[in-house]
Motif scaffolding. Structure first.
Motif, PDB file in Angstrom:
ATOM      1  N   ARG A   1       0.842  -1.203   0.000  1.00 28.55           N
ATOM      2  CA  ARG A   1       0.000   0.000   0.000  1.00 28.55           C
ATOM      3  C   ARG A   1       0.875   1.251   0.000  1.00 28.55           C
ATOM      4  O   ARG A   1       1.875   1.326   0.718  1.00 28.55           O
TER       5      ARG A   1
ATOM      6  N   LYS B   1      -6.507   1.835  -6.858  1.00 31.29           N
ATOM      7  CA  LYS B   1      -6.999   2.618  -5.721  1.00 31.29           C
ATOM      8  C   LYS B   1      -7.699   1.680  -4.748  1.00 31.29           C
ATOM      9  O   LYS B   1      -8.227   0.641  -5.138  1.00 31.29           O
ATOM     10  N   VAL B   2      -7.721   2.062  -3.474  1.00 31.89           N
ATOM     11  CA  VAL B   2      -8.333   1.194  -2.470  1.00 31.89           C
ATOM     12  C   VAL B   2      -9.823   0.981  -2.713  1.00 31.89           C
ATOM     13  O   VAL B   2     -10.394   0.017  -2.207  1.00 31.89           O
ATOM     14  N   ASP B   3     -10.447   1.829  -3.535  1.00 33.00           N
ATOM     15  CA  ASP B   3     -11.855   1.613  -3.872  1.00 33.00           C
ATOM     16  C   ASP B   3     -12.025   0.601  -5.000  1.00 33.00           C
ATOM     17  O   ASP B   3     -13.131   0.306  -5.437  1.00 33.00           O
ATOM     18  N   GLY B   4     -10.889   0.049  -5.484  1.00 33.06           N
ATOM     19  CA  GLY B   4     -10.934  -0.974  -6.526  1.00 33.06           C
ATOM     20  C   GLY B   4     -10.727  -0.459  -7.940  1.00 33.06           C
ATOM     21  O   GLY B   4     -10.658  -1.243  -8.890  1.00 33.06           O
ATOM     22  N   THR B   5     -10.598   0.847  -8.125  1.00 31.23           N
ATOM     23  CA  THR B   5     -10.399   1.427  -9.448  1.00 31.23           C
ATOM     24  C   THR B   5      -8.974   1.182  -9.931  1.00 31.23           C
ATOM     25  O   THR B   5      -8.013   1.563  -9.249  1.00 31.23           O
TER      26      THR B   5
ATOM     27  N   ASP C   1      -4.867  10.137  -2.488  1.00 34.03           N
ATOM     28  CA  ASP C   1      -5.344   8.807  -2.870  1.00 34.03           C
ATOM     29  C   ASP C   1      -4.433   7.754  -2.254  1.00 34.03           C
ATOM     30  O   ASP C   1      -3.232   7.985  -2.039  1.00 34.03           O
TER      31      ASP C   1
ATOM     32  N   ASP D   1      -2.934   0.295  -3.877  1.00 30.77           N
ATOM     33  CA  ASP D   1      -2.223  -0.961  -3.674  1.00 30.77           C
ATOM     34  C   ASP D   1      -1.455  -1.237  -4.957  1.00 30.77           C
ATOM     35  O   ASP D   1      -2.051  -1.264  -6.044  1.00 30.77           O
TER      36      ASP D   1
ATOM     37  N   SER E   1      -6.736   5.353 -14.897  1.00 32.27           N
ATOM     38  CA  SER E   1      -7.518   6.317 -14.117  1.00 32.27           C
ATOM     39  C   SER E   1      -6.544   7.155 -13.306  1.00 32.27           C
ATOM     40  O   SER E   1      -5.622   6.620 -12.705  1.00 32.27           O
TER      41      SER E   1
ATOM     42  N   GLU F   1       0.526   5.732  -0.218  1.00 28.42           N
ATOM     43  CA  GLU F   1      -0.303   6.936  -0.250  1.00 28.42           C
ATOM     44  C   GLU F   1       0.340   7.973  -1.162  1.00 28.42           C
ATOM     45  O   GLU F   1       1.550   8.218  -1.083  1.00 28.42           O
TER      46      GLU F   1
ATOM     47  N   SER G   1      -5.812   2.053 -11.680  1.00 26.14           N
ATOM     48  CA  SER G   1      -5.191   3.306 -12.084  1.00 26.14           C
ATOM     49  C   SER G   1      -4.150   3.109 -13.184  1.00 26.14           C
ATOM     50  O   SER G   1      -4.044   3.917 -14.095  1.00 26.14           O
TER      51      SER G   1
END
Length: 139
Positions: free
Chosen positions: A6, A95-99, A71, A74, A65, A8, A101
């Motif tokens: 992970r 992204k941690v929301d599953g998008t 943001d 992972d 993305s 940031e 990138s």
């Protein structure tokens, strides 16, 4: 997909448009690669002692993305070995929301640092230096 870590997004990694500079995606992939090799038992001093070095031969990033300041992503790393002198590392920055990138694809070899030539079998060369290659494998 293989090993992950992970990260940031930090403000100084942003470009004038307010999203992560393209070169930083390579850095995120490098962080995941280095951590994956360490998790696989790679000791860089041992590689140097044995005159072995993983080398990047090519890399491609497909941007999917944008990432912006704050943001959290992972970054993954999964190796695929075939029968030749090279192997691939497939990486995703998600992204941690599953998008998704970015996807990062790299072709690597393992160099004999004395002869300055690639080993015929990179998997065996890494294993000979104590790297648990199975930790690096996809799935």
């Amino acid at each position: 997909m293989g090993f992950g870590t992970r990260i940031e997004v930090r403000g100084y990694e942003l470009d004038s448009l307010g999203h992560v500079n393209h070169a930083v995606y390579h850095q995120y992939a490098e962080v995941a690669r280095m951590k994956a090799f360490v998790a696989a038992g790679c000791e860089w001093d041992e590689l140097v002692r044995r005159r072995i070095g993983p080398v990047l031969l090519s890399t491609t990033v497909n941007f999917r993305s944008e990432l912006r300041g704050g943001d959290v992503v992972d970054a993954s790393c999964a190796a695929k070995f075939g029968t030749g002198k090279t192997f691939t590392l497939e990486q995703e920055i998600v992204k941690v929301d599953g998008t998704l990138s970015a996807e990062v694809y790299g072709v690597y070899g393992v160099m004999d640092l004395t002869a300055r030539k690639l080993f015929a079998d990179p998997r065996a060369a890494l294993a000979s230096a104590g790297v648990d290659v199975d930790v690096l494998l996809a799935g």
